[in-house]
Design a protein around this motif. Structure first.
Motif, mmCIF file in Angstrom:
data_model
loop_
_atom_site.group_PDB
_atom_site.id
_atom_site.type_symbol
_atom_site.label_atom_id
_atom_site.label_comp_id
_atom_site.label_asym_id
_atom_site.label_seq_id
_atom_site.Cartn_x
_atom_site.Cartn_y
_atom_site.Cartn_z
ATOM 1 N N SER A 18 0.818 -1.222 0.000
ATOM 2 C CA SER A 18 0.000 0.000 0.000
ATOM 3 C C SER A 18 0.848 1.266 0.000
ATOM 4 O O SER A 18 0.411 2.313 -0.473
ATOM 5 N N LYS A 19 2.073 1.165 0.529
ATOM 6 C CA LYS A 19 2.932 2.355 0.579
ATOM 7 C C LYS A 19 4.108 2.261 -0.400
ATOM 8 O O LYS A 19 5.097 2.964 -0.256
ATOM 9 N N ARG A 20 3.984 1.366 -1.404
ATOM 10 C CA ARG A 20 5.068 1.187 -2.368
ATOM 11 C C ARG A 20 4.590 1.287 -3.812
ATOM 12 O O ARG A 20 5.188 0.722 -4.706
ATOM 13 N N LEU A 21 3.494 1.999 -4.050
ATOM 14 C CA LEU A 21 2.947 2.101 -5.398
ATOM 15 C C LEU A 21 3.082 3.498 -6.002
ATOM 16 O O LEU A 21 2.453 3.817 -7.009
ATOM 17 N N GLY A 22 3.945 4.298 -5.410
ATOM 18 C CA GLY A 22 4.120 5.659 -5.917
ATOM 19 C C GLY A 22 4.714 5.725 -7.310
ATOM 20 O O GLY A 22 4.542 6.731 -8.014
ATOM 21 N N TRP A 23 5.399 4.660 -7.744
ATOM 22 C CA TRP A 23 6.007 4.664 -9.072
ATOM 23 C C TRP A 23 4.971 4.788 -10.186
ATOM 24 O O TRP A 23 5.290 5.227 -11.300
ATOM 25 N N VAL A 24 3.724 4.412 -9.893
ATOM 26 C CA VAL A 24 2.653 4.534 -10.886
ATOM 27 C C VAL A 24 2.449 6.006 -11.266
ATOM 28 O O VAL A 24 2.103 6.325 -12.406
ATOM 29 N N GLN A 25 2.685 6.891 -10.301
ATOM 30 C CA GLN A 25 2.502 8.330 -10.531
ATOM 31 C C GLN A 25 3.823 9.050 -10.785
ATOM 32 O O GLN A 25 3.883 10.280 -10.727
ATOM 33 N N LEU A 52 10.617 1.054 -19.378
ATOM 34 C CA LEU A 52 10.729 1.185 -17.927
ATOM 35 C C LEU A 52 9.361 1.046 -17.267
ATOM 36 O O LEU A 52 9.201 0.322 -16.272
ATOM 37 N N MET A 53 8.376 1.714 -17.818
ATOM 38 C CA MET A 53 7.047 1.688 -17.222
ATOM 39 C C MET A 53 6.392 0.311 -17.372
ATOM 40 O O MET A 53 5.809 -0.232 -16.419
ATOM 41 N N VAL A 54 6.472 -0.280 -18.556
ATOM 42 C CA VAL A 54 5.821 -1.575 -18.790
ATOM 43 C C VAL A 54 6.453 -2.663 -17.928
ATOM 44 O O VAL A 54 5.744 -3.477 -17.325
ATOM 45 N N TRP A 55 7.777 -2.693 -17.837
ATOM 46 C CA TRP A 55 8.429 -3.727 -17.036
ATOM 47 C C TRP A 55 8.110 -3.574 -15.547
ATOM 48 O O TRP A 55 7.996 -4.573 -14.822
ATOM 49 N N GLU A 56 7.965 -2.331 -15.071
ATOM 50 C CA GLU A 56 7.593 -2.149 -13.663
ATOM 51 C C GLU A 56 6.195 -2.706 -13.400
ATOM 52 O O GLU A 56 5.972 -3.451 -12.431
ATOM 53 N N TYR A 57 5.245 -2.367 -14.246
ATOM 54 C CA TYR A 57 3.887 -2.917 -14.109
ATOM 55 C C TYR A 57 3.913 -4.441 -14.212
ATOM 56 O O TYR A 57 3.320 -5.161 -13.394
ATOM 57 N N PRO A 64 9.057 8.849 -1.250
ATOM 58 C CA PRO A 64 9.313 7.728 -0.338
ATOM 59 C C PRO A 64 8.392 6.539 -0.560
ATOM 60 O O PRO A 64 8.637 5.465 -0.009
ATOM 61 N N THR A 65 7.358 6.700 -1.384
ATOM 62 C CA THR A 65 6.450 5.574 -1.658
ATOM 63 C C THR A 65 6.897 4.764 -2.867
ATOM 64 O O THR A 65 6.136 3.949 -3.377
ATOM 65 N N VAL A 66 8.135 4.978 -3.301
ATOM 66 C CA VAL A 66 8.684 4.230 -4.445
ATOM 67 C C VAL A 66 9.901 3.454 -3.969
ATOM 68 O O VAL A 66 10.860 4.043 -3.463
ATOM 69 N N GLY A 67 9.881 2.130 -4.135
ATOM 70 C CA GLY A 67 11.040 1.316 -3.796
ATOM 71 C C GLY A 67 12.180 1.560 -4.759
ATOM 72 O O GLY A 67 11.976 2.002 -5.901
ATOM 73 N N GLY A 68 13.393 1.253 -4.331
ATOM 74 C CA GLY A 68 14.575 1.568 -5.119
ATOM 75 C C GLY A 68 14.562 0.997 -6.525
ATOM 76 O O GLY A 68 14.921 1.672 -7.484
ATOM 77 N N ARG A 69 14.129 -0.249 -6.677
ATOM 78 C CA ARG A 69 14.191 -0.876 -8.002
ATOM 79 C C ARG A 69 13.085 -0.385 -8.928
ATOM 80 O O ARG A 69 13.118 -0.669 -10.123
ATOM 81 N N TYR A 70 12.091 0.335 -8.382
ATOM 82 C CA TYR A 70 11.019 0.923 -9.199
ATOM 83 C C TYR A 70 11.238 2.427 -9.399
ATOM 84 O O TYR A 70 10.319 3.132 -9.802
ATOM 85 N N SER A 71 12.448 2.914 -9.119
ATOM 86 C CA SER A 71 12.679 4.359 -9.030
ATOM 87 C C SER A 71 13.273 4.983 -10.281
ATOM 88 O O SER A 71 13.740 6.117 -10.243
#
Length: 539
Positions: A48-55, A340-345, A194-201
């Motif tokens: 819940s606190k690691r989905l900031g990469w979507v935005q 980058l975006m497609v692989w993260e999703y 801070p809601t984005v983990g390192g590998r999704y950054s």
């Protein structure tokens, strides 16, 4: 460039079997809406606190003019060389972005003393350190490699009469130890979400600050990512992230190894970034997907193990298959921002399909703790099982050393491979001086007959290191170390860079052995000479 996927064989069957459920379960739109419940109740608090990469595209837009203004300011002062000190997601994404754009960016993601010294010295013809800005990048703000590099550069700048405050830029999460200390000292700080983990950054400040300062058009990169957002955000049978996730995580029987090949694409070194994203996200709870970075001519491509799914990164996937025969492969093409975006999703969706939390990394810390313990205790190195032609051989199990030869030890290590196993080569060396070691991967893959990964230490500890301990117990591990007279003090630390990298290698070997993974450590006492002997032994 639109994002394209072309699939055949088992990958197509996996899509046919899994795509309808992913659409019915509203997985893509759920991720877009920030629904942390998608990965189950145990993962919900973390996810819940690691989905900031979507935005990330929207959140990162305001950073662009700030980064561009700082670049103009630095260039105006003649500061044109950018060095990035970062590990894992903090360095792998910027490396791909800069190299694809053809922009020079020095990556320092090693504690090998010679490599640190090379980053400090630079190229005298380009001004070296006198024309250098250092970007210190750490999400947690406590990464030992990054902190050590920062200390070394601060001292080097002061030795030249340069104020480090004018030459060091910090990227970190708000409130991290690095954030607090850097602001108190007066450094220029960029905070990431801070809601984005390192590998999704990749599309946050961690990817944009160093590459933007180096001269990449980061606005265009965000435009590319934004163009793919509508496709990945909706529950559609044409959603490329749903297609990719189903293809890599849904084969039956499951292919748990992902061969990544770059073949005629304009994007440089994307497999290295994908490797970290997928391995660290999925390798836990005894399951996972192991990325294996391959060449078009690698042994695994010819032999096609049943548990290996090949992904070929090309420029036009739907035309590529018309000219080449790649039955059973996944062909993928798209802009860098779109990739980058497609692989993260897709990776987040694959985690759901595997029943794991793709946003934690429970086993990464174990090797760090072991290394810190060795640095504190500073024990004498264990005696080698034997030494032959200048190569010191250490093993996790005495039976591995019974032959008394390097070739025999390698054969004994391969004999521990299960039918679905893999070999992991881990090179804790100065890769600027021993870059040829990477060629060992091809020889080992042919000799062992199994998929083989190659990781530069300690970089891989922040990526595939999670899979090695948390994924399936399939791996055997070959560490390669170097004995060198080159070393460098770390200011205000009771250990040197040489002692640090030695402790990191030993700590990881200890943790792997505790997990029941076979480990062979080869220390080259005359590296340039003994690399050739090592290649011969691997054949």
């Amino acid at each position: 460039m639109s994002f394209e996927i072309h699939v055949t064989g088992a990958a197509k069957a996996a899509i046919d079997a899994n795509l309808p459920t992913l659409i019915t379960d509203l997985v893509a739109s759920g991720i877009t809406a920030g629904d942390g419940s998608l990965w189950g109740p145990e993962a919900e608090e973390e996810s819940s606190k690691r989905l900031g990469w979507v935005q990330a595209v929207t959140v990162s837009r305001p950073l662009v003019p700030e980064i561009e203004a700082l670049r103009a300011e630095l260039v105006g002062k003649g500061i044109t060389r950018v060095v990035l000190a970062g590990m894992g997601g903090s360095s792998l994404a910027p490396e791909v972005i800069a190299q694809t754009a053809g922009v020079p960016l020095v990556i320092l993601d090693s504690t090998a003393p010679g490599q640190v010294l090379a980053a400090l010295d630079g190229d005298p013809e380009s001004g070296g350190l006198s024309q250098t800005v250092l970007v210190v990048s750490s999400k947690s703000g406590s990464t030992v490699e990054t902190d050590s590099a920062k200390r070394a550069f601060e001292a080097a700048f002061r030795d030249l009469g340069i104020d480090p405050l004018e030459r060091i830029v910090v990227v970190t999460d708000p409130g991290s130890p690095l954030d607090v200390a850097a602001r108190a000292d007066g450094y220029r700080v960029f905070n990431a979400d801070p809601t984005v983990g390192g590998r999704y950054s990749a599309l946050t400040a961690f990817g944009l600050v160093p590459t933007g300062l180096a001269g990449v058009d980061i606005s265009e990169l965000l435009d590319e990512a934004e163009a793919s957002l509508l496709e990945v955000a909706i529950d559609s049978p044409d959603n490329p992230a749903l297609l990719l996730a189903a293809a890599i995580a849904g084969t039956s029987p499951r292919r748990d190894k992902l061969g990544l090949i770059t073949d005629g694409t304009h994007i440089v070194r994307l497999p290295d970034w994908i490797e970290q994203l997928v391995a660290e996200s999925t390798g836990k709870n005894g399951t996972g997907i192991l990325p294996v970075v391959l060449l078009p001519v690698s042994p695994e491509v010819e032999k096609r193990p049943d548990d290996l799914q090949i992904v070929r990164l090309v420029d036009e996937a739907k035309k590529f298959h018309l000219f080449e025969h790649h039955e059973g492969e996944i062909l993928v093409s798209g802009s860098l921002g779109g990739q980058l975006m497609v692989w993260e999703y897709a990776t987040a969706i694959a985690g759901r399909m595997l029943g794991i939390n793709p946003f934690d990394q429970p086993d990464v810390e174990s090797a760090k703790i072991a290394a810190r313990g060795l640095l504190d205790a500073r024990p004498e190195p264990s005696a080698p099982a034997f030494t032959v032609e200048g190569v010191e051989v250490r093993v996790s199990d005495p039976e591995l050393a019974a032959s008394g030869t390097v070739a025999g030890v390698l054969d004994a290590l391969w004999s521990r491979l299960p039918a679905d196993g893999y070999v992991a080569i881990q090179a804790y060396v100065n890769r600027l001086e021993l870059s040829q070691l990477q060629g060992l991967r091809e020889l080992v893959a042919a000799d062992s007959g199994r998929p083989t990964t190659f990781g530069w230490g300690p970089r891989f500890l922040h990526s595939t290191g999670q899979y090695h301990k948390g994924g399936p117990a399939q791996g055997v591990f070959l560490q390669i170390l170097e004995r060198t007279d080159v070393d460098l003090e770390i200011p205000d630390r009771p250990f040197t860079f040489g002692q640090l990298i030695e402790a990191q290698a030993a700590g990881d070997a200890n943790v792997l052995a505790e997990h029941g993974r076979p480990v062979v450590t080869l220390t080259l006492t005359d590296p340039q000479l003994e690399v050739l002997a090592l290649f011969e032994a691997a054949q």
